[in-house]
Design an enzyme around this catalytic site. Structure first.
Site, PDB file in Angstrom:
ATOM      1  N   HIS A 142       0.781  -1.415   0.065  1.00  0.00           N
ATOM      2  CA  HIS A 142      -0.024   0.088   0.112  1.00  0.00           C
ATOM      3  C   HIS A 142       1.004   1.339  -0.076  1.00  0.00           C
ATOM      4  CE1 HIS A 142      -3.475   2.645   1.098  1.00  0.00           C
ATOM      5  NE2 HIS A 142      -2.442   3.276   1.816  1.00  0.00           N
ATOM      6  N   GLU A 143       1.718   1.433   0.954  1.00  0.00           N
ATOM      7  CA  GLU A 143       2.559   2.688   1.098  1.00  0.00           C
ATOM      8  C   GLU A 143       3.508   2.910  -0.198  1.00  0.00           C
ATOM      9  OE1 GLU A 143       1.551   4.622   3.315  1.00  0.00           O
ATOM     10  OE2 GLU A 143       0.545   3.772   4.352  1.00  0.00           O
TER      11      GLU A 143
ATOM     12  N   HIS B 159       1.747   4.485  -2.697  1.00  0.00           N
ATOM     13  CA  HIS B 159       2.049   6.104  -2.796  1.00  0.00           C
ATOM     14  C   HIS B 159       3.464   6.577  -3.491  1.00  0.00           C
ATOM     15  CE1 HIS B 159      -1.516   6.665  -0.549  1.00  0.00           C
ATOM     16  NE2 HIS B 159      -1.323   6.075   0.264  1.00  0.00           N
TER      17      HIS B 159
ATOM     18  N   HIS C 287       3.298   6.535  -6.977  1.00  0.00           N
ATOM     19  CA  HIS C 287       2.436   7.780  -7.379  1.00  0.00           C
ATOM     20  C   HIS C 287       3.288   8.814  -7.440  1.00  0.00           C
ATOM     21  CE1 HIS C 287      -1.928   9.526  -7.027  1.00  0.00           C
ATOM     22  NE2 HIS C 287      -1.186   9.689  -8.302  1.00  0.00           N
TER      23      HIS C 287
ATOM     24  N   GLU D 125      -6.227   7.644  -1.916  1.00  0.00           N
ATOM     25  CA  GLU D 125      -5.908   6.305  -1.574  1.00  0.00           C
ATOM     26  C   GLU D 125      -6.044   5.332  -2.475  1.00  0.00           C
ATOM     27  OE1 GLU D 125      -4.333   5.555   1.115  1.00  0.00           O
ATOM     28  OE2 GLU D 125      -4.479   7.712   1.876  1.00  0.00           O
TER      29      GLU D 125
ATOM     30  N   TYR E 259     -11.005   6.503   2.470  1.00  0.00           N
ATOM     31  CA  TYR E 259     -10.274   5.256   2.369  1.00  0.00           C
ATOM     32  C   TYR E 259     -11.565   4.187   1.775  1.00  0.00           C
ATOM     33  CZ  TYR E 259      -6.195   6.235   5.383  1.00  0.00           C
ATOM     34  OH  TYR E 259      -5.149   6.534   5.580  1.00  0.00           O
TER      35      TYR E 259
HETATM   36 ZN   LIG Z   1      -2.493   5.387   2.106  1.00  0.00          ZN
END
Ligand SMILES: [Zn+2]
Length: 699
Positions: free
Chosen positions: A485-486, A489, A492, A514, A624
């Site tokens: 998940h992180e 980011h 991105h 998210e 979220y």
């Molecule tokens: Zn996040």
């Protein structure tokens, strides 16, 4: 969690190279300089903060004092955009160490710098002289003479000016300014209190029954030989899931939700009141409406409808799941000779939800984690991201970093070989470090003053289980998911190719931000990628097929309860920001009972520990769940159909969803990637709910 803003400066002249073929403008030269540095002393931080403020203010003064007839794109918009690039980088060098520096004096100096810079940010955002010149420019400038992104920047600056009340009387502006300054200081203190919390509880080995040996061996000891359990994630979550002594779980859950109770409770009360006051001065009915205007949801009513409908749909599932865990508790109490009180308490939730995974889905998390040593997961994860997004990563040996655990990688576009960015990985907990998992954008990927492209640099900060002398770091499957998940980011941040820092990386609508990382979480639930990121830490063998199947199936475990809890948190956040007199602890307790059917532990105050409320997610925690609608739609419509590791889809994803950053509206990017408007079906199905039209036809 969310996204927040650095590394050693490369001295000498920047290298200019042609950028990757898929960037906005192939002729844009690209500078691969890392402007970040991590060697500042506390005193240097103080001095440089002052200097940065003076230099930046000078630019604003120049823009704001121009004669109106001299106002041009260059003298106004470009001047502001250019100073934003250098300011952002320098600011991150000064304020990021508060989250990660191993030295307390540097953390404190960095927090102080952040406070001063936040006050300064407020000052600059409230410059009516600058605002008036931008408005003048908008009136004067020929329509369509600006590039689309410059036009968007112009419109955004005017919008932000109005959102700061710069069109209102001076007196109102002064009130808004003073509230904004107070708000930023309160938010910094709220999260600092949580990060600096050093509470620990001493337990005997018996009191920690059920926890694995490697966990117990990793704990520090008190003078009387008890084991110290802190309230940091790598202690809290495994204990709540695995410790079979209810009294130990009760004590730890209570202490966790009492962190910083007094001080943060007071801060939260003030935060909520000030936000309401400011929004009302700006003509909004509630703070939520003020915030949501900038999001995909637009109004608090749309958020309430979304959350209420979802809660309604999930309720029967939650009730079934609660009945199942109550049965498990009854059986366990009988087995261990404990009194059964017929109720699920807050400290029982994770324990029995874990039992559901272990009994009904038969996934033994302690066995499973033996297949996820940190090194193997990291290698697998980096490999998947490289292939999928057409990138290559290189570890920079001997890079200057802020702690010996930290690694720096450079990232190239695989096709052209050009460097597009760098990222730091800071994965293990230590005292005084930021307590959650997050990605910090440190150097925005955007155009510099001379038109060359600045590479994007980001840091992933997390708190995974640390290796010990006898055992490597073995990750729980949910930690692997957090890692994906992180890192989503991070990608991105690095893959975006916006022109303006304001639209770089994750600067998209907050209820969309998210979605890209959530979408990439799907890879930890698919066979092929899972096999690539796992290997038994001793034998080197692959995860047995049977265990893998069970793991994948277990994604459906506890969906009802898990998502209802997310709804509780989102609704607490909405309640605090739509009603001025809501008592946070009471509101949380009420919603827990009503929606989840499990009471909050008396005496605790979960909202005082809820970092999102003071971390830029105010009135936006719903994001979220909201963005999951899009992440699931993207995954099922494209990757699941065309192959989860299909490079063509990966590249489409990079160019339509990641590349624009915030330079386009999320709805337009989604439409391009999906080939149609987004739908809720995949999201609802992923929650174990039926969707009309997707059900098998009944005979
Ligand atoms: Zn996040």
């Amino acid at each position: 969690m969310g996204v927040g803003g650095v590394q050693q400066a490369v001295s000498g002249s920047p290298l200019y190279r042609a950028c990757a073929g898929d960037v906005l403008d192939t002729a844009t030269p690209c500078s691969v300089v890392n402007y970040l540095r991590w060697d500042l002393s506390a005193q240097q931080i103080e001095v440089l903060t002052k200097e940065l403020i003076e230099q930046t203010k000078h630019v604003y003064d120049k823009v704001g004092s121009q004669k109106f007839e001299d106002v041009s794109y260059e003298s106004t918009l470009k001047a502001l955009a250019d100073v934003e690039v250098s300011y952002t980088v320098q600011r991150n060098i000064l304020d990021f160490p508060q989250h990660v520096s191993p030295a307390k004096d540097i953390r404190s100096a960095s927090t102080e710098a952040d406070k001063k810079l936040s006050e300064f940010d407020v000052e600059m955002s409230m410059r009516q002289d600058v605002y008036q010149r931008i408005v003048w420019l908008q009136e004067k400038v020929e329509k369509d003479s600006l590039r689309p992104e410059a036009q968007r920047y112009l419109e955004r600056l005017i919008k932000l000016g109005r959102r700061n009340g710069l069109h209102l009387p001076k007196e109102t502006q002064e009130k808004i300014k003073s509230i904004k300054k107070k708000l930023s200081l309160l938010c910094i203190d709220f999260n600092k209190n949580l990060n600096e919390d050093t509470t620990f509880l001493p337990f005997t080995r018996e009191e920690l029954g059920g926890l694995p040996e490697d966990f117990l061996n990793s704990l520090e000891k008190t003078v009387d030989d008890k084991l110290k359990v802190t309230l940091k994630y790598p202690h809290y979550f495994p204990l709540l899931k695995k410790c079979h002594v209810p009294e130990t779980r009760r004590k730890v859950e209570e202490a966790f939700n009492c962190r910083c109770k007094e001080e943060n409770c007071a801060i939260l009360k003030e935060l909520v009141a000030l936000r309401a006051q400011k929004s009302s001065l700006l003509g909004f009915r509630t703070h939520a409406d003020y915030v949501l205007e900038m999001n995909m949801a637009k109004t608090s009513q749309a958020v309430a409808t979304f959350l209420d409908e979802l809660a309604q749909k999930l309720k029967p599932l939650g009730e079934q799941e609660r009945a199942v865990i109550l049965e498990l508790k009854k059986a366990e109490c009988a087995r261990r000779g404990l009194a059964f009180d017929g109720r699920i308490h807050a400290w029982d939730m994770r324990y029995y939800m874990n039992q559901v995974e272990e009994t009904r889905f038969r996934v033994d998390q302690n066995l499973l984690k033996e297949y996820f040593p940190m090194q193997v997961v990291t290698r697998g994860l980096l490999g998947i991201y490289q292939e999928l997004l057409g990138l290559t990563f290189h570890l920079e040996e001997g890079a200057t970093v802020w702690h010996e655990d930290v690694r720096l990688y450079s990232v190239r576009d695989a096709a052209s070989g050009e460097v597009i960015g760098k990222f730091y990985l800071d994965l293990y907990p230590r005292e005084g470090k930021y307590g959650h998992a997050a990605c910090f954008g440190l150097q925005p990927g955007c155009l510099r003053q001379d038109g060359s492209r600045q590479i994007a640099i980001a840091a992933m900060v997390a708190n995974f289980t640390k290796p010990t002398p006898d055992a490597p770091s073995l990750l729980q499957h949910d930690e692997v998911e957090t890692y994906f998940h992180e890192f989503g980011h991070v990608m991105h941040q690095l893959c975006s190719q916006a022109e303006f820092a304001m639209f770089s990386g994750t600067h998209v609508e907050r209820d969309f931000v998210e979605a890209p990382s959530q979408m990439l979480e799907n890879w930890v639930w698919e066979k092929e990628p899972l096999l690539r990121m796992s290997q038994h830490y001793r034998t080197g063998s692959a995860v047995p097929q049977e265990l893998l199947d069970k793991l994948i199936k277990s994604r459906q475990a506890n969906t009802g309860l898990f998502n209802l809890r997310q709804i509780v948190l989102a609704k607490v956040d909405q309640a605090l920001h739509t009603q001025t007199d809501a008592d946070p602890a009471k509101e949380y307790a009420r919603l827990c009972q009503e929606i989840l059917g499990v009471p909050a532990t008396p005496g605790t105050n979960m909202p005082a520990t809820f970092g999102h409320l003071a971390g830029g997610y105010d009135a936006q925690y719903y994001g979220y769940l909201w963005s999951e609608v899009y992440s699931m739609d993207m995954f099922h419509t494209r990757f699941k159909q065309e192959g989860v590791l299909n490079r063509k889809v990966g590249m489409d994803y990079r160019s339509t969803i990641l590349r624009p950053g915030g330079s386009e509206d999320a709805s337009a990017m989604l439409k391009l990637f999906l080939g149609r408007d987004p739908r809720q079906d995949a999201f609802l199905l992923s929650k174990g709910l039926q969707v009309e039209g997707s059900e098998p036809p009944s005979c």
